[in-house]
Design a protein around this motif. Structure first.
Motif, PDB file in Angstrom:
ATOM      1  N   ALA A  69      14.251  11.311   0.648  1.00 16.82           N
ATOM      2  CA  ALA A  69      14.148  12.534   1.442  1.00 16.82           C
ATOM      3  C   ALA A  69      14.301  13.724   0.511  1.00 16.82           C
ATOM      4  O   ALA A  69      15.346  13.883  -0.132  1.00 16.82           O
ATOM      5  CB  ALA A  69      15.222  12.579   2.529  1.00 16.82           C
ATOM      6  N   ASP A  70      13.263  14.515   0.380  1.00 16.67           N
ATOM      7  CA  ASP A  70      13.301  15.738  -0.443  1.00 16.67           C
ATOM      8  C   ASP A  70      13.824  15.483  -1.858  1.00 16.67           C
ATOM      9  O   ASP A  70      14.642  16.243  -2.382  1.00 16.67           O
ATOM     10  CB  ASP A  70      14.176  16.809   0.224  1.00 16.67           C
ATOM     11  N   GLY A  71      13.381  14.411  -2.485  1.00  9.92           N
ATOM     12  CA  GLY A  71      13.782  14.147  -3.861  1.00  9.92           C
ATOM     13  C   GLY A  71      15.061  13.362  -4.013  1.00  9.92           C
ATOM     14  O   GLY A  71      15.441  13.032  -5.143  1.00  9.92           O
ATOM     15  N   THR A  72      15.746  13.023  -2.921  1.00 14.41           N
ATOM     16  CA  THR A  72      16.958  12.206  -2.981  1.00 14.41           C
ATOM     17  C   THR A  72      16.626  10.779  -2.561  1.00 14.41           C
ATOM     18  O   THR A  72      16.105  10.558  -1.455  1.00 14.41           O
ATOM     19  CB  THR A  72      18.052  12.760  -2.060  1.00 14.41           C
ATOM     20  N   THR A  73      16.909   9.812  -3.435  1.00 18.46           N
ATOM     21  CA  THR A  73      16.708   8.411  -3.095  1.00 18.46           C
ATOM     22  C   THR A  73      17.745   7.998  -2.058  1.00 18.46           C
ATOM     23  O   THR A  73      18.940   8.252  -2.232  1.00 18.46           O
ATOM     24  CB  THR A  73      16.838   7.522  -4.340  1.00 18.46           C
ATOM     25  N   THR A  74      17.288   7.357  -0.993  1.00 19.64           N
ATOM     26  CA  THR A  74      18.182   7.024   0.105  1.00 19.64           C
ATOM     27  C   THR A  74      18.382   5.505   0.221  1.00 19.64           C
ATOM     28  O   THR A  74      17.569   4.714  -0.259  1.00 19.64           O
ATOM     29  CB  THR A  74      17.635   7.536   1.453  1.00 19.64           C
ATOM     30  N   VAL A  75      19.471   5.134   0.879  1.00 22.60           N
ATOM     31  CA  VAL A  75      19.633   3.751   1.310  1.00 22.60           C
ATOM     32  C   VAL A  75      18.470   3.445   2.252  1.00 22.60           C
ATOM     33  O   VAL A  75      18.176   4.246   3.149  1.00 22.60           O
ATOM     34  CB  VAL A  75      20.982   3.573   2.039  1.00 22.60           C
ATOM     35  N   PRO A  76      17.759   2.327   2.073  1.00 27.91           N
ATOM     36  CA  PRO A  76      16.606   2.039   2.946  1.00 27.91           C
ATOM     37  C   PRO A  76      16.995   2.093   4.423  1.00 27.91           C
ATOM     38  O   PRO A  76      18.010   1.525   4.834  1.00 27.91           O
ATOM     39  CB  PRO A  76      16.201   0.627   2.527  1.00 27.91           C
ATOM     40  N   HIS A  77      16.194   2.798   5.193  1.00 30.48           N
ATOM     41  CA  HIS A  77      16.488   3.003   6.610  1.00 30.48           C
ATOM     42  C   HIS A  77      15.180   2.868   7.381  1.00 30.48           C
ATOM     43  O   HIS A  77      14.250   3.658   7.180  1.00 30.48           O
ATOM     44  CB  HIS A  77      17.100   4.392   6.820  1.00 30.48           C
TER      45      HIS A  77
ATOM     46  N   LEU B 227       8.337   1.935   9.349  1.00 32.17           N
ATOM     47  CA  LEU B 227       8.413   2.794   8.166  1.00 32.17           C
ATOM     48  C   LEU B 227       9.842   2.746   7.656  1.00 32.17           C
ATOM     49  O   LEU B 227      10.773   3.085   8.388  1.00 32.17           O
ATOM     50  CB  LEU B 227       8.029   4.233   8.513  1.00 32.17           C
ATOM     51  N   THR B 228      10.015   2.343   6.409  1.00 33.32           N
ATOM     52  CA  THR B 228      11.355   2.287   5.820  1.00 33.32           C
ATOM     53  C   THR B 228      11.526   3.462   4.868  1.00 33.32           C
ATOM     54  O   THR B 228      10.854   3.531   3.826  1.00 33.32           O
ATOM     55  CB  THR B 228      11.579   0.958   5.075  1.00 33.32           C
ATOM     56  N   ILE B 229      12.389   4.377   5.224  1.00 31.73           N
ATOM     57  CA  ILE B 229      12.606   5.587   4.429  1.00 31.73           C
ATOM     58  C   ILE B 229      13.417   5.250   3.186  1.00 31.73           C
ATOM     59  O   ILE B 229      14.482   4.616   3.273  1.00 31.73           O
ATOM     60  CB  ILE B 229      13.329   6.654   5.264  1.00 31.73           C
ATOM     61  N   ILE B 230      12.927   5.687   2.010  1.00 32.53           N
ATOM     62  CA  ILE B 230      13.659   5.455   0.762  1.00 32.53           C
ATOM     63  C   ILE B 230      13.868   6.746  -0.034  1.00 32.53           C
ATOM     64  O   ILE B 230      14.473   6.720  -1.101  1.00 32.53           O
ATOM     65  CB  ILE B 230      12.956   4.410  -0.126  1.00 32.53           C
TER      66      ILE B 230
ATOM     67  N   VAL C 243       8.210   6.630   2.433  1.00 33.04           N
ATOM     68  CA  VAL C 243       8.421   5.499   3.327  1.00 33.04           C
ATOM     69  C   VAL C 243       7.701   4.283   2.760  1.00 33.04           C
ATOM     70  O   VAL C 243       6.657   4.406   2.105  1.00 33.04           O
ATOM     71  CB  VAL C 243       7.904   5.788   4.749  1.00 33.04           C
ATOM     72  N   VAL C 244       8.281   3.120   3.010  1.00 35.71           N
ATOM     73  CA  VAL C 244       7.631   1.864   2.638  1.00 35.71           C
ATOM     74  C   VAL C 244       7.027   1.256   3.892  1.00 35.71           C
ATOM     75  O   VAL C 244       7.720   1.084   4.911  1.00 35.71           O
ATOM     76  CB  VAL C 244       8.626   0.881   1.990  1.00 35.71           C
ATOM     77  N   LEU C 245       5.737   0.966   3.825  1.00 36.49           N
ATOM     78  CA  LEU C 245       5.033   0.298   4.913  1.00 36.49           C
ATOM     79  C   LEU C 245       4.544  -1.049   4.398  1.00 36.49           C
ATOM     80  O   LEU C 245       3.861  -1.115   3.372  1.00 36.49           O
ATOM     81  CB  LEU C 245       3.865   1.149   5.402  1.00 36.49           C
TER      82      LEU C 245
ATOM     83  N   GLU D  21      12.211   4.094 -13.823  1.00 34.66           N
ATOM     84  CA  GLU D  21      13.304   3.176 -13.507  1.00 34.66           C
ATOM     85  C   GLU D  21      13.783   3.409 -12.077  1.00 34.66           C
ATOM     86  O   GLU D  21      14.982   3.408 -11.786  1.00 34.66           O
ATOM     87  CB  GLU D  21      14.453   3.370 -14.495  1.00 34.66           C
ATOM     88  N   ASP D  22      12.833   3.567 -11.170  1.00 29.37           N
ATOM     89  CA  ASP D  22      13.156   3.827  -9.772  1.00 29.37           C
ATOM     90  C   ASP D  22      14.029   2.708  -9.200  1.00 29.37           C
ATOM     91  O   ASP D  22      13.613   1.537  -9.194  1.00 29.37           O
ATOM     92  CB  ASP D  22      11.863   3.934  -8.972  1.00 29.37           C
ATOM     93  N   PRO D  23      15.231   3.027  -8.718  1.00 30.78           N
ATOM     94  CA  PRO D  23      16.103   1.987  -8.180  1.00 30.78           C
ATOM     95  C   PRO D  23      15.578   1.335  -6.906  1.00 30.78           C
ATOM     96  O   PRO D  23      16.088   0.297  -6.488  1.00 30.78           O
ATOM     97  CB  PRO D  23      17.417   2.738  -7.915  1.00 30.78           C
ATOM     98  N   SER D  24      14.554   1.939  -6.292  1.00 35.15           N
ATOM     99  CA  SER D  24      13.960   1.361  -5.086  1.00 35.15           C
ATOM    100  C   SER D  24      12.654   0.632  -5.371  1.00 35.15           C
ATOM    101  O   SER D  24      11.967   0.193  -4.440  1.00 35.15           O
ATOM    102  CB  SER D  24      13.712   2.469  -4.047  1.00 35.15           C
TER     103      SER D  24
END
Length: 531
Positions: free
Chosen positions: A257-265, A252-255, A280-282, A158-161
C-alpha cells in the motif's frame, strides 16, 4: 515581484553552484526525457486536446530499481491557450531529502512552475531503500485533469513478497483515472462560479474507457496464463473519483500500500481514493475464459453529467486460450458477497510501533456553503507569490514570516508530529496526501481502532466521518505540502504546509542550483495567459 527578484539575486551570490556544463553522473543513474506537449487524444472515443508527457495518456512508464538515481529532463512545449501553459512535475510518494527538496516540484511551496519553451532537470535519488508503486503528475493547479499523469515503479530485487507471485512486469500495471471532455480552465471557472465540483465524463483503465452514448472503445485486455500468480500494481490517478476494484470470480491479496510492503491480506474488493496505490496478487486459478475487471467509480452527482456511466469503467482479464471476445457474464459493479478491504486491517510486513508524539495538531475541515472554498482550521490555503522554500532560504523561521493563508505549521526537527483530523461531516472521504514523506495511520477512517503497535505507513489516507489520526517524523526537514488529493478541493484551499527544521542548521544544507533559482524570475515575467 521585486522582493522575489532581490531574494533570488541574494541567494545566487551566497550559495555555491556546480560548474556550468560540469558532468555530474551519479551511480545507478536512470535518465528520462519528458516533453510536455499538447496532443489530441481520445481515451473514451471523444477527441480533445490534452496536456501530455511525450504525447500519450497516461504518460510514459518510468521504471526504476531500488537505489537508483532518477534524472528527469522536462521540456515544456505547451501551446494550447485553453489550458495552463506552465507546468510542474510531482513524484507522488517518493521521499525527498532536505538537500534535494528544491527538486520536489510543488508550485509555490518548493519551487516555481516552469513556463512554456523552458526546461528543467529534476534529480530524484531514491533514498532510504524506498521501493514500490508510485506515479508522477502535474502539480500545478488542476492541470493533471488535462492528462499529465503516469506510473513510476521502483522494483526491489530482494522483494520479501516475491515468493507470492510469478509475474511482475511492465504488463501488470493498472492505471485507473477519471477523464474529462472539457479542459481544466473552464471546469475550474464553473466550480468557482457555482461551488459545484465538476463531475467526470468517464473512467479510464490504462488509458481507455467509455462514456454513455459514446463509441464502444475496445476495453483494455489483461492477458494471463492459467496456473500463474500475478502482481498487479493498481494506481488511482484520479483528480476526484473513488474507484472500487474487483475481478469476477477472483480474490485479490494485497501485499503493498503506497510503497509499504504489507502482511498478505486477501479480499475480493478494494475501494481506492485518489492518489492511493495497491499491489495485489491474483492467482489465475479459474477455468479458461474472459472475466470482467470491475472498476466502477463515484465522484459527485452523475446526474450533473449525462455522459457518466460508471458501469462502463472496466477491463477484461483474458486467460490464454480464451476467445478474443468480451466476457459472457453481465457487467456488474462488483461481487455480490463483497469481502471489502478495511484499511485498518492492513499491517506492514516490517512492523514498527508508532512513536510517541512530541507535537499534537488538530485539524478541522470545513467547506463554505455554496462556494468553491474549503478551509482547514478556518483557513483556506492560497498559494503565496514567493514560494515557501524561497522564504525559508531567505531567513523565514517563524509563523509570522508567512501569510495566514499559507496555512504553514512550523515544526521542530527530528520530532514526532501527531495530526488529529476531527470527524468530517460532509459526504465523502478526503484523501490526504503528504509530499516527500509518509505517515503512520494510527487511526483509520475505516475503523474505531487506535493502533500504535503496528500501524500501516502510507502517504494517502481518507479523512472522513470517523475521524483520523496520523503521525509522521520530521527527520527530513523541509517545506512539505499536505493536502487533499481531490485536486478541486486542494485548489479551493484544502491544504497546509508542514515546515520543519527552519530554525536549525538544516536550512544550510539546501543548495539549490542556478536553474531552480531562475525559475521564479522567469515565471513572474510571463504574461498571465502563459502562467
Amino acid at each position: 515581484m521585486q522582493l522575489l527578484l532581490l531574494t533570488t539575486a541574494i541567494l545566487a551570490l551566497l550559495r555555491p553552484h556546480p560548474a556550468i556544463g560540469a558532468a555530474i553522473r551519479p551511480r545507478n543513474l536512470k535518465e528520462i526525457t519528458l516533453d510536455i506537449v499538447n496532443a489530441n487524444v481520445a481515451p473514451d472515443g471523444f477527441e480533445r486536446s490534452a496536456v501530455t508527457a511525450n504525447g500519450t495518456y497516461p504518460g510514459p512508464l518510468i521504471t526504476l530499481t531500488k537505489g537508483d538515481f532518477l534524472r528527469v529532463t522536462m521540456h515544456n512545449r505547451l501551446t494550447d491557450p485553453t489550458m495552463r501553459r506552465s507546468t510542474s512535475l510531482n513524484f507522488d510518494g517518493i521521499f525527498f531529502s532536505t538537500q534535494n527538496s528544491f527538486h520536489e516540484g510543488t508550485p509555490f511551496v518548493t519551487t516555481c512552475p516552469i513556463g512554456p519553451n523552458a526546461s528543467f532537470v529534476y534529480d530524484v535519488p531514491l533514498i532510504e531503500g524506498q521501493t514500490g508503486t508510485f506515479w508522477y503528475h502535474s502539480q500545478l493547479s488542476v492541470q493533471y485533469v488535462d492528462g499529465l499523469r503516469g506510473a513510476l515503479i521502483v522494483y526491489d530485487p530482494e522483494d520479501p513478497s516475491a515468493h507470492l507471485y510469478d509475474v511482475d512486469d511492465v504488463n501488470t500495471i493498472w492505471q485507473i483515472g477519471d477523464w474529462w471532455h472539457n479542459s481544466s480552465i473552464p471546469l475550474l471557472a464553473g466550480y468557482v462560479a457555482t461551488g459545484i465540483v465538476p463531475v467526470s465524463d468517464s473512467g479510464t483503465f490504462n488509458g481507455v474507457g467509455r462514456f454513455q452514448g459514446g463509441p464502444e472503445v475496445p476495453f483494455f485486455v489483461q492477458n494471463v496464463e492459467a496456473g500463474k500468480r500475478y502482481r498487479f500494481r493498481i494506481i488511482n490517478q484520479s483528480a476526484r473519483n473513488v474507484f472500487t476494484m474487483s475481478v469476477d470470480n477472483h480474490n485479490l491479496t494485497i501485499i503493498e500500500a503506497d510503497g509499504t510492503t504489507t502482511v498478505p491480506h486477501t479480499v475480493n474488493q478494494i475501494i481506492m481514493l485518489a492518489g492511493q496505490r495497491y499491489s495485489v496478487v491474483l492467482e489465475a486459478n479459474q477455468p479458461v475464459a474472459n472475466y470482467w475487471i470491475n472498476a466502477p467509480f463515484v465522484g459527485g452527482n452523475p446526474a450533473v453529467n449525462p455522459n457518466q456511466n460508471a458501469t462502463l469503467s472496466r477491463a477484461i482479464l483474458r486467460y490464454a486460450g480464451a476467445p478474443a471476445a468480451d466476457p459472457v457474464t453481465p457487467m456488474t459493479l462488483g461481487p455480490v458477497n463483497a469481502n471489502e478491504l478495511i484499511e485498518a486491517d492492513l499491517r506492514p510486513l516490517a512492523a514498527q510501533a508508532a512513536p510517541t508524539p512530541d507535537v499534537n495538531i488538530s485539524l478541522t475541515l470545513f467547506v463554505t456553503p455554496g462556494k468553491a472554498q474549503w478551509n482547514i482550521n478556518n483557513v483556506s490555503y492560497l498559494s503565496p507569490v514567493v514560494p515557501t522554500l524561497v522564504k525559508v532560504l531567505d531567513g523565514a523561521t517563524r509563523a509570522a514570516d508567512f501569510n495566514v493563508t499559507e496555512n504553514t505549521f512550523i515544526l521542530p526537527v527530528n520530532s514526532v508530529i501527531e495530526v488529529d483530523f476531527a470527524p468530517n461531516i460532509d459526504d465523502e472521504a478526503h484523501p490526504f496526501h503528504m509530499h516527500g514523506n509518509n505517515f503512520f495511520v494510527v487511526k483509520s477512517n475505516s475503523s474505531d481502532l487506535v493502533n500504535t503497535v503496528n500501524p500501516l505507513r502510507r502517504d494517502v489516507t481518507g479523512v472522513g466521518a470517523a475521524g483520523v489520526i496520523v503521525r509522521f517524523i520530521t527527520n527530513r526537514p523541509g517545506t512539505w505540502f499536505f493536502h487533499c488529493h481531490i485536486f478541486w478541493h486542494m485548489q479551493a484551499g484544502l491544504a497546509t504546509v508542514m515546515a520543519s527544521g527552519l530554525d536549525g542548521t538544516d536550512r544550510a544544507d539546501i543548495h539549490p542550483n542556478r536553474a531552480w533559482e531562475n525559475l521564479c524570475p522567469a515565471y513572474d515575467a510571463l504574461p498571465a495567459d502563459l502562467q
